[in-house]
Design a protein around this motif. Structure first.
Motif, short mmCIF file in Angstrom:
data_model
loop_
_atom_site.label_atom_id
_atom_site.label_comp_id
_atom_site.label_asym_id
_atom_site.label_seq_id
_atom_site.Cartn_x
_atom_site.Cartn_y
_atom_site.Cartn_z
N GLN A 28 0.87 -1.17 0.00
CA GLN A 28 0.00 0.00 0.00
C GLN A 28 0.91 1.23 0.00
N ILE A 29 1.01 1.90 -1.15
CA ILE A 29 1.91 3.03 -1.33
C ILE A 29 1.10 4.33 -1.28
N ARG A 30 1.60 5.32 -0.51
CA ARG A 30 0.98 6.64 -0.43
C ARG A 30 2.01 7.69 -0.84
N VAL A 31 1.61 8.57 -1.77
CA VAL A 31 2.44 9.71 -2.17
C VAL A 31 1.62 10.96 -1.90
N SER A 32 1.98 11.70 -0.86
CA SER A 32 1.17 12.85 -0.43
C SER A 32 2.00 14.13 -0.50
N ASP A 33 1.30 15.27 -0.65
CA ASP A 33 1.96 16.58 -0.67
C ASP A 33 1.07 17.61 0.00
N ASN A 34 1.59 18.80 0.13
CA ASN A 34 0.87 19.91 0.76
C ASN A 34 0.52 20.98 -0.26
N GLY A 35 0.31 20.58 -1.51
CA GLY A 35 0.08 21.53 -2.60
C GLY A 35 -1.31 22.12 -2.60
#
Length: 664
Positions: free
Chosen positions: A571-578
């Motif tokens: 389970q891969i998560r790629v998160s940002d604050n954009g």
């Protein structure tokens, strides 16, 4: 007369033949062209036996009795002889028909004291000599002998019918006079007293259960008209009011013209057996309903006797429209499609020899010519010597699934063809298109540099737009080429540590990260199995997306990977604050050329996330996105531990091609 008696009594067990012999002797005695035996009933007379040199009449001919010579014989109750009708007293008889024969001699035939008909000799022309007393004696003797044989015929018929019917409760219906005979057992079965009830033909309907009137009448009609066997199970009302189940059998007898004369048979009380059968039927119906709900037909084959049983569901499946299909192992083989027959029968024989299980898919030809696919499985039972004695199993219609598989195969072929075209297109885009675009860009830049003083403001703007458009088109072609390669190039699987992959991708954006003050985190020790080039393209595009849509805040991108409860996927998560986007666009962002922002605000071709989705799905995974405006974006990826190349199956199943919509 002595000759007639001799003909009638010596070696004559065939009463019909005896009557013909009598007619031949009478015809010879009188020397006239016609001799006949006619039966009289209901105001008409019909020809039962005839010898006619003129061929004017035949057995079965029926005429009105009124005005005929035979009517005079009946009315006068005596023998009538007319040598010449013209001018005779008989010609003046009421209702005399002019077409009657000119010569006639007829006498009554009595059977058991009742009038049966007449025996007569006739000619169309007058007779030369008048009839005398000897002639009358010969004719009356012949009539008595014919009546004797008719009586014997009836007795023999009653005996034969009773034997063929049943020894239980016997009945006999004389269809000429309507009389009905019941044996004592019939009265006993119906709870009636012979002294108080005289059977009548109407009892057949009066005692019948109301629900079975039509069935009973139809069965009798088919027997009398088409001579179908009369065997029927039905209910009859007992004297005390309840109904009993009986098995009725019967047999009619017809005259030479095919007219039914009488019918006899038997009834047998089957109430107890019927109750047991109904209980069994209810049990079978419950079983049938349970089986029907599954859409599966059941079969049972007695290998030793060859008998085969099909459930109702199987009959509807393999023999629609046929009430009772012929069941045998030979018919089973005939129904198998000729291209599949050898394979199926070989598997059946191997199963009977205990070499393999019996589970096979094949085509079955229906009675109307249609072909369906079925999945059949079965299990045999063997005796102590290892010989198969019985085999049972199930059959399921899989036509829809097979047709879907065929459509998928055709779509896969079409997809492969499209992929080849796409590869050719990508090659053209890579080589033939990029060179002219490079020239446009280069010459446009030279034009802007060398003629900046010559060009006015509008000319400079047009040159800038030309160069910008050429650069964007060149980038679009490169992205399309990357998308094509992500779908078509053969994958080379390898184990890729996610931390090393993220570090490698970050090196591509070293300047951008420094300029924006971005921070990149990677957590977890996941090792992803897949095509290393496609994996790098996936992470490159996701990081590029986060750095591009960062807003005024320094970007913070986080890569995480976990495998909960030892599951089969990372389970891969790629998160940002954009800057994020509205959740209603969560599906749209993965579509080709779909952009949520103006091109002049954020550069790009709208292919990056579509490429990410293609890479993930080609490895057998899934990708989705969560986002809200101003709250950043998070991509969720399910990455299989053991991925497979799913590109062909995925596209064939969805009906998509790999060409972008704008290129189709």
């Amino acid at each position: 007369m002595l000759d007639l008696v001799r003909l009638s009594s010596v070696g004559q067990s065939d009463h019909g033949r005896a009557i013909i012999d009598i007619l031949q002797r009478v015809k010879a005695h009188f020397g006239l062209p016609r001799a006949a035996v006619c039966q009289i009933q209901s105001g008409r007379y019909s020809v039962e036996y005839i010898l006619d040199d003129t061929a004017q009449y035949a057995v079965g001919d029926t005429l009105d009795l009124a005005g005929s010579w035979c009517q005079q014989v009946v009315d006068l109750e005596q023998t009538v002889t007319v040598a010449c009708a013209a001018g005779s007293e008989q010609e003046r008889y009421p209702g005399f028909r002019p077409e009657n024969a000119q010569t006639y001699a007829g006498a009554r035939i009595l059977v058991d004291g009742q009038l049966h008909g007449t025996i007569n000799v006739t000619a169309d022309a007058p007779r030369q000599a008048p009839f005398d007393a000897d002639d009358r004696n010969v004719l009356e003797t012949a009539a008595a002998l014919v009546g004797h044989h008719v009586s014997l015929q009836r007795s023999q018929a009653r005996f034969d019918l009773a034997v063929r019917g049943s020894s239980v409760g016997l009945w006999d219906w004389d269809m000429i006079d309507g009389s009905v005979y019941w044996s004592p057992r019939c009265y006993e079965l119906l709870g009636m007293d012979p002294a108080e009830h005289t059977p009548h033909v109407d009892d057949f309907a009066a005692l019948q259960h109301p629900d079975e009137h039509e069935m009973m009448a139809d069965a009798i009609e088919r027997h009398l008209k088409d001579r179908e066997p009369y065997r029927i199970e039905h209910r009859i009302r007992h004297a005390d009011g309840h109904y009993i189940w009986v098995h009725s059998r019967g047999q009619a007898v017809w005259d030479r013209a095919g007219v039914p004369q009488r019918m006899a048979g038997s009834i047998e009380d089957i109430t107890e057996r019927k109750r047991g059968s109904e209980a069994l039927l209810r049990s079978e119906e419950r079983y049938e309903l349970a089986v029907r709900s599954t859409g599966v037909g059941i079969w049972d084959w007695d290998v030793a006797s060859g008998e085969v049983f099909w459930s109702e569901q199987l009959k509807r499946m393999l023999a629609p429209g046929i009430a009772e299909p012929e069941l045998s192992i030979e018919k089973f083989a005939e129904r198998i499609h000729e291209d599949d027959r050898e394979r199926v029968l070989d598997m059946l024989q191997r199963h009977l020899a205990r070499e393999t299980e019996y589970r096979v898919e094949y085509r079955n030809r229906l009675p109307d010519g249609r072909v369906i696919w079925v999945h059949t499985r079965g299990q045999a039972v063997w005796d102590d010597n290892g010989a198969p004695v019985r085999m049972a199993g199930s059959c399921h219609d899989i036509t829809e699934r097979k047709e879907a598989e065929e459509r998928m195969a055709l779509q896969a072929d079409e997809l492969r063809r499209t992929n080849r075209e796409l590869e050719q297109y990508a090659s053209i885009a890579s080589h033939d298109l990029q060179e002219p675009l490079r020239k446009i860009t280069s010459f446009g830049a030279l034009l802007a540099r060398d003629y900046s003083e010559t060009l006015d403001e509008r000319g400079g703007m047009l040159v800038d737009r030309m160069v910008d458009g050429a650069q964007r088109l060149r980038q679009l072609i490169q992205d399309l080429l990357s998308y094509s390669r992500s779908s078509n190039d053969a994958m080379q699987f390898a184990d890729v540590p996610m931390s090393a992959l993220v570090a490698d991708v970050c090196s591509d954006f070293e300047l951008t990260i420094a300029e924006t003050g971005a921070t990149i985190d990677c957590e977890g020790d996941a090792v992803l199995r897949g095509d290393s080039l496609l994996l790098r393209q996936l992470f490159h595009n996701l990081l590029s997306n986060s750095l591009k849509y960062c807003g005024d805040t320094p970007p913070h991108v986080r890569f995480e990977a976990v495998r909960p409860d030892g599951g089969s996927c990372w389970q891969i998560r790629v998160s940002d604050n954009g800057i994020g986007f509205s959740s209603r666009y969560a599906e749209r962002v993965f579509e080709m050329f779909k952009r949520l922002h103006p091109r002049d605000a954020y550069p790009g071709t709208g292919i990056g996330l579509a490429l990410c989705q293609r890479v993930v799905e080609r490895h057998g995974g899934r990708i989705r996105v969560e986002s809200e405006p101003g709250a950043g974006t998070c991509f969720h990826i399910e990455w299989p531990l053991e991925p497979t190349d799913e590109s062909v199956g995925m596209a064939a199943g969805s009906g998509e091609t790999l060409l972008p919509q704008s290129m189709n």
